[in-house]
Write an enzyme that holds these catalytic residues in place. Structure first.
Site, PDB file in Angstrom:
ATOM      1  N   HIS A  36      41.841  25.876  72.829  1.00 20.92           N
ATOM      2  CA  HIS A  36      43.182  25.776  73.431  1.00 20.92           C
ATOM      3  C   HIS A  36      43.274  26.864  74.493  1.00 20.92           C
ATOM      4  CE1 HIS A  36      47.206  23.984  73.041  1.00 20.92           C
ATOM      5  NE2 HIS A  36      47.708  25.174  73.298  1.00 20.92           N
TER       6      HIS A  36
ATOM      7  N   LYS B 107      52.687  18.460  77.614  1.00 23.82           N
ATOM      8  CA  LYS B 107      52.746  19.717  78.368  1.00 23.82           C
ATOM      9  C   LYS B 107      51.321  20.100  78.704  1.00 23.82           C
ATOM     10  CE  LYS B 107      53.933  24.297  76.866  1.00 23.82           C
ATOM     11  NZ  LYS B 107      55.056  25.246  76.605  1.00 23.82           N
TER      12      LYS B 107
ATOM     13  N   LYS C  52      48.686  22.748  80.077  1.00 21.09           N
ATOM     14  CA  LYS C  52      48.519  24.175  80.315  1.00 21.09           C
ATOM     15  C   LYS C  52      47.730  24.362  81.598  1.00 21.09           C
ATOM     16  CE  LYS C  52      50.538  26.413  77.012  1.00 21.09           C
ATOM     17  NZ  LYS C  52      51.536  27.462  77.288  1.00 21.09           N
TER      18      LYS C  52
ATOM     19  N   ASP D 102      52.910  24.199  82.125  1.00 24.06           N
ATOM     20  CA  ASP D 102      53.216  25.591  81.811  1.00 24.06           C
ATOM     21  C   ASP D 102      52.126  26.455  82.426  1.00 24.06           C
ATOM     22  OD1 ASP D 102      53.889  27.516  78.735  1.00 24.06           O
ATOM     23  OD2 ASP D 102      53.964  28.044  80.857  1.00 24.06           O
TER      24      ASP D 102
ATOM     25  N   GLU E  17      57.119  25.167  83.799  1.00 27.17           N
ATOM     26  CA  GLU E  17      57.429  26.324  82.934  1.00 27.17           C
ATOM     27  C   GLU E  17      56.764  27.587  83.460  1.00 27.17           C
ATOM     28  OE1 GLU E  17      56.675  25.493  78.846  1.00 27.17           O
ATOM     29  OE2 GLU E  17      56.866  27.575  78.215  1.00 27.17           O
TER      30      GLU E  17
ATOM     31  N   ASP F 240      60.318  30.918  80.211  1.00 29.20           N
ATOM     32  CA  ASP F 240      59.782  31.210  78.871  1.00 29.20           C
ATOM     33  C   ASP F 240      59.644  32.727  78.750  1.00 29.20           C
ATOM     34  OD1 ASP F 240      56.821  30.169  76.954  1.00 29.20           O
ATOM     35  OD2 ASP F 240      58.604  31.293  76.419  1.00 29.20           O
TER      36      ASP F 240
ATOM     37  N   LYS G  37      62.320  30.621  71.253  1.00 26.02           N
ATOM     38  CA  LYS G  37      61.210  30.876  70.320  1.00 26.02           C
ATOM     39  C   LYS G  37      61.524  32.080  69.449  1.00 26.02           C
ATOM     40  CE  LYS G  37      57.738  29.421  73.636  1.00 26.02           C
ATOM     41  NZ  LYS G  37      56.457  29.667  74.286  1.00 26.02           N
TER      42      LYS G  37
ATOM     43  N   GLU H 133      58.592  21.471  71.091  1.00 28.25           N
ATOM     44  CA  GLU H 133      57.126  21.408  71.269  1.00 28.25           C
ATOM     45  C   GLU H 133      56.394  21.880  70.009  1.00 28.25           C
ATOM     46  OE1 GLU H 133      56.168  24.009  74.576  1.00 28.25           O
ATOM     47  OE2 GLU H 133      56.534  25.798  73.376  1.00 28.25           O
TER      48      GLU H 133
HETATM   49  C1  MUC Z   1      53.872  28.895  75.722  1.00 26.77           C
HETATM   50  O1  MUC Z   1      53.721  29.713  76.619  1.00 26.77           O
HETATM   51  O2  MUC Z   1      54.663  27.969  75.884  1.00 26.77           O
HETATM   52  C2  MUC Z   1      53.448  26.733  73.665  1.00 26.77           C
HETATM   53  C3  MUC Z   1      52.566  25.710  73.672  1.00 26.77           C
HETATM   54  C4  MUC Z   1      51.304  26.229  73.955  1.00 26.77           C
HETATM   55  O3  MUC Z   1      50.235  25.603  74.017  1.00 26.77           O
HETATM   56  O4  MUC Z   1      51.390  27.551  74.137  1.00 26.77           O
HETATM   57  C5  MUC Z   1      52.675  27.957  73.685  1.00 26.77           C
HETATM   58  C6  MUC Z   1      53.135  29.125  74.421  1.00 26.77           C
HETATM   59 MG    MG Z   2      55.339  28.845  77.814  1.00 26.28          MG
END
Ligand code: MUC
Ligand code: MG
Length: 394
Positions: A43, A188, A190, A219, A245, A270, A294, A348
């Protein structure tokens, strides 16, 4: 007609908590365990990458013997925020637990004040402790944690999946499987670990493959400067990305406000928003259309709802964020999300699905593109001690 007895003063009608229950609610001890749980695949985020997710499992035992549980998740060491599971355990053991033991576990706001007097920030650690208190008291009084937070407006939550292998072919395959299983239809992605153009090419592949069958958000985890972000925001708008994000570093909320003025794609804050003060600053500048809520940022379930209240006051939409929690931390979040008047962007909490093994007896239920609030007292989940023993860090 005889003289009527004088009405009892109202106070006599308030039910006093019986002495034995008051004793039962005393906090006897707190224990912490670090566990490292393998994930089904690597991840990758902009600033870290994991093949296992680490947690601090907090157990709060009351005088009646009831044990409440909480969880602090952290992604890849002190790189998502300044906390790590090592710092969380060390500071709970040395400073935060001693500030709580002996207190009345049901006095949640007092617990928060004690924790704030014992340590600055350390919000993931504090949130795990308060979750454990709410779980223990809920299990003692046989009520769900959301009962301490104003009740539940909802018990099911739209839930997205995060694509984060960095390999678009694999990510298309993964998304197709989630769609076919009717688990997730918002993804989402990354970004920020690769060069911006590589990420834009990757998003184009995903958008072409998934089309109108899925919603894509991204994000960047603070990866870009403002010039890069502006260019990429325009490219992503053409690709139909629905939400961007944290494209800029957490401190650059003025840059986020300028991006928001110049781009039509909504921005999600975030890492820029940990406290109610951060939320107020972002709202005043118009730096975000939505905020990710969060526990690792807001230090408690009630703290999460306070940040949400500031956002609501400013017309900033709410997004149920995560840090890849297991069903323990995910359940704690859902207990807090349940009471929010609106949760415009769903949540999420895919975390339980990315672990090779969950840490509770009955994992959260994912069905029909939603995750379901577990029924039951406290957080609504039970620790699976065999899995804690299996994954406990030696
Ligand atoms: C984040 O920064 O959002 C949320 C999903 C993911 O893969 O990382 C987290 C942290
Ligand atoms: Mg984030």
């Amino acid at each position: 007609m005889g003289q009527r007895a004088p009405e009892k003063p109202m106070l006599d009608h308030i039910v006093e908590i019986p002495g034995d229950l008051r004793r039962d609610l005393g906090l006897r001890r707190i224990t912490t365990t670090i566990v490292d749980v393998p994930t089904v695949r690597q991840h990758k985020l902009s600033q870290t990458s994991i093949k296992a997710q680490s947690y601090v499992i907090v157990e709060a035992q009351l005088e009646n013997g009831v044990i409440g549980i909480g969880e602090a998740a952290m992604l890849g060491g002190p790189r998502w925020s300044e906390e790590s599971v090592e710092s969380i355990k060390a500071n709970i053991d040395a400073y935060l637990a001693p500030a709580l033991v002996g207190a009345d576990a049901s006095q949640f706001e007092q617990a928060g004040a004690r924790l704030d007097a014992a340590a600055k920030r350390n919000n993931a650690a504090k949130a795990a402790l308060q979750s454990a208190l709410m779980d223990a008291v809920g299990k003692t009084l046989h009520v769900p944690a959301y009962a301490f937070l104003g009740g539940a407006m909802r018990k099911t939550f739209p839930v997205l999946w995060t694509l984060a292998s960095g390999d678009p072919a694999q990510e298309v395959e993964e998304a197709e499987a989630k769609l076919a299983a009717r688990l997730h239809k918002t993804f989402k992605v990354k970004i920020g670990a690769q060069a911006p153009q590589a990420d834009m090419a990757r998003l184009a592949i995903l958008a072409k493959a998934l089309g109108a069958r899925a919603t894509l958000i991204v994000d960047a985890n603070q990866a870009w400067d403002e010039t890069t972000a502006l260019r990429c925001m325009h490219e992503m708008a053409d690709l139909g990305i629905a939400l961007v994000e944290q494209p800029l570093p957490a401190w650059n909320i003025e840059g986020m406000a300028r991006l928001r003025q110049r781009c039509e794609t909504p921005l999600l804050a975030d890492e820029s928003v940990f406290t109610t003060h951060d939320m107020l600053a972002v709202a005043r500048l118009g730096a975000a259309d939505a905020v990710s809520l969060k526990l690792v940022k807001h230090a408690s379930l009630s703290g999460l709802q306070k940040v949400a209240a500031v956002a609501e006051a400013a017309g900033v939409a709410l997004y149920g964020g995560c840090l890849l929690e297991s069903s323990i931390g995910a359940a704690a979040h859902l207990q807090a999300f349940a009471g929010l008047r609106d949760l415009q962007w769903g949540c999420e909490h895919f975390g339980p699905q990315i672990l090779k093994q969950d840490l509770v007896v009955t994992p959260l239920r994912f069905e029909d593109f939603h995750v379901h609030l577990p029924e039951g007292p406290g957080l609504g989940v039970e620790l699976d001690r065999s899995q804690i023993a299996r994954f406990a860090r030696k």
